[in-house]
Write a protein that holds these residues in place. Structure first.
Motif, short mmCIF file in Angstrom:
data_model
loop_
_atom_site.label_atom_id
_atom_site.label_comp_id
_atom_site.label_asym_id
_atom_site.label_seq_id
_atom_site.Cartn_x
_atom_site.Cartn_y
_atom_site.Cartn_z
N TYR A 37 0.87 -1.18 0.07
CA TYR A 37 -0.05 0.09 0.05
C TYR A 37 0.77 1.19 0.04
O TYR A 37 0.82 2.38 -0.93
N ALA A 40 2.33 1.62 -3.32
CA ALA A 40 1.35 2.19 -4.47
C ALA A 40 0.97 3.40 -4.11
O ALA A 40 1.14 4.35 -5.11
N ASP A 72 -6.14 4.66 -9.09
CA ASP A 72 -5.54 3.63 -8.33
C ASP A 72 -5.41 4.05 -6.92
O ASP A 72 -5.38 3.33 -5.93
N THR A 76 -7.06 2.17 -3.60
CA THR A 76 -6.42 1.41 -2.56
C THR A 76 -6.59 2.16 -1.33
O THR A 76 -6.88 1.66 -0.04
N MET A 80 -7.67 -0.28 1.82
CA MET A 80 -6.57 -0.62 2.56
C MET A 80 -6.40 -0.07 3.94
O MET A 80 -6.23 -1.03 4.93
N LEU A 284 -4.80 -4.08 -4.84
CA LEU A 284 -3.52 -3.48 -4.18
C LEU A 284 -2.30 -3.82 -5.17
O LEU A 284 -1.53 -2.76 -5.24
#
Length: 309
Positions: A37, A40, A72, A76, A80, A284
């Motif tokens: 995470y 990302a 994205d 996430t 997350m 993820l």
């Protein structure tokens, strides 16, 4: 539609189990999840800042890449933090309204991302098959319209589904056997007739994925025909090279997404922990790898990052 508040038919909250069957390993699973995470978020923010600050990156391909990075980040971040709080702090409860909002973001922005991937396929088609008309066709106005169309279609399709879920009656247990509020996992807790939800959900997903995948396939068939017509082997390899990043991102996005979607409905023989784990990684791994894939392939971004380091 209006989202219902506390009444006899909708619970005040749901309980998210995390990954059923792997509860004892939640604490340790959270560490790679947190690392992915963080990677990302860092990677996608870097892409957005690079495209924003560097004038030489103000090109269609990088505009589409920044759209992908923004989507994205939404995907996430909508899941997350809650998943990590479940794994590390046993914070399993999520309020009803929060669950519905999370569902809207997950499914809505997944559909938006599919539309952006289609737009990127169109970009590659123009660059390889219509290079002389590329700049004239893919103007800033056209790019904005393509993105707006992807957003309106994705969120527009998800809005009725959110309203339908909000209007269902929930009179049974309120435990969701999932790490986040996935549509079918929530619908399974409802009492009464849920066939309209099932039919609309499957139809919307099939329309989005089916139409986009068919159009992407057609684009690459035309690209392949144009590339094979080139006389130079070096020119063919260079043309294929410009598409390789996009193809990798498409496979990363659609493969686990389709697996998760269809096993949720018809994959009763698949262990629940495997299905939930893939569903978690679907939100993820692609957001983590997309900036790395494009960053490694896009020389301006790669050189700028290396200079900063």
């Amino acid at each position: 539609c209006t989202m219902p508040y506390l009444n006899h038919s909708s619970p005040s909250s749901f309980i998210l189990t995390g990954i059923p069957g792997l509860e004892v390993a939640h604490f340790w699973i959270a560490f790679p999840f947190c690392t992915m995470y963080f990677t990302a978020v860092l990677g996608n923010i870097t892409v957005l800042l690079m495209v924003m600050m560097e004038q030489n990156l103000h090109l269609p391909m990088f505009y589409f890449l920044s759209m992908l990075a923004a989507i994205d980040l939404v995907l996430t971040t909508s899941t997350m933090p809650k998943i990590l709080s479940i794994f590390w702090f046993h914070s399993h409860e999520i309020v009803f309204e929060g669950c519905v909002v999370q569902m809207f973001f997950i499914h809505g922005f997944s559909a938006v991302e599919s539309g952006v991937l289609l737009a990127m396929a169109f970009d590659r088609y123009l660059a390889i098959c219509r290079p002389l008309h590329y700049s004239a066709i893919l103007t800033s106005s056209t790019i904005a319209k393509l993105f707006l169309a992807a957003v309106v279609r994705g969120l527009g399709l998800m809005t009725p589904l959110t309203c339908m879920v909000s209007s269902l009656s929930y009179c049974g247990p309120r435990v969701i056997a999932h790490s986040y509020c996935e549509h079918m996992s929530v619908v399974k807790l409802a009492c009464g007739d849920t066939r309209p939800n099932n039919i609309y959900g499957i139809t919307a997903a099939t329309v989005v994925v089916g139409s986009d995948s068919i159009l992407i396939t057609i684009s690459y068939m035309l690209i392949l025909r144009a590339v094979m017509g080139l006389s130079s082997k070096e020119a063919r390899l260079k043309s294929f090279g410009t598409c390789s990043s996009h193809i990798c991102v498409i496979l990363l996005f659609y493969t686990p997404g389709l697996f998760s979607f269809y096993t949720q409905r018809w994959g009763q023989s698949i262990p629940p922990h495997l299905h939930i784990l893939v569903a978690d990684l679907y939100l993820l791994v692609p957001p983590m790898l997309n900036p790395l894939i494009y960053g490694m392939r896009a020389e301006p971004i790669r050189e700028r990052v290396l200079n900063l380091v």
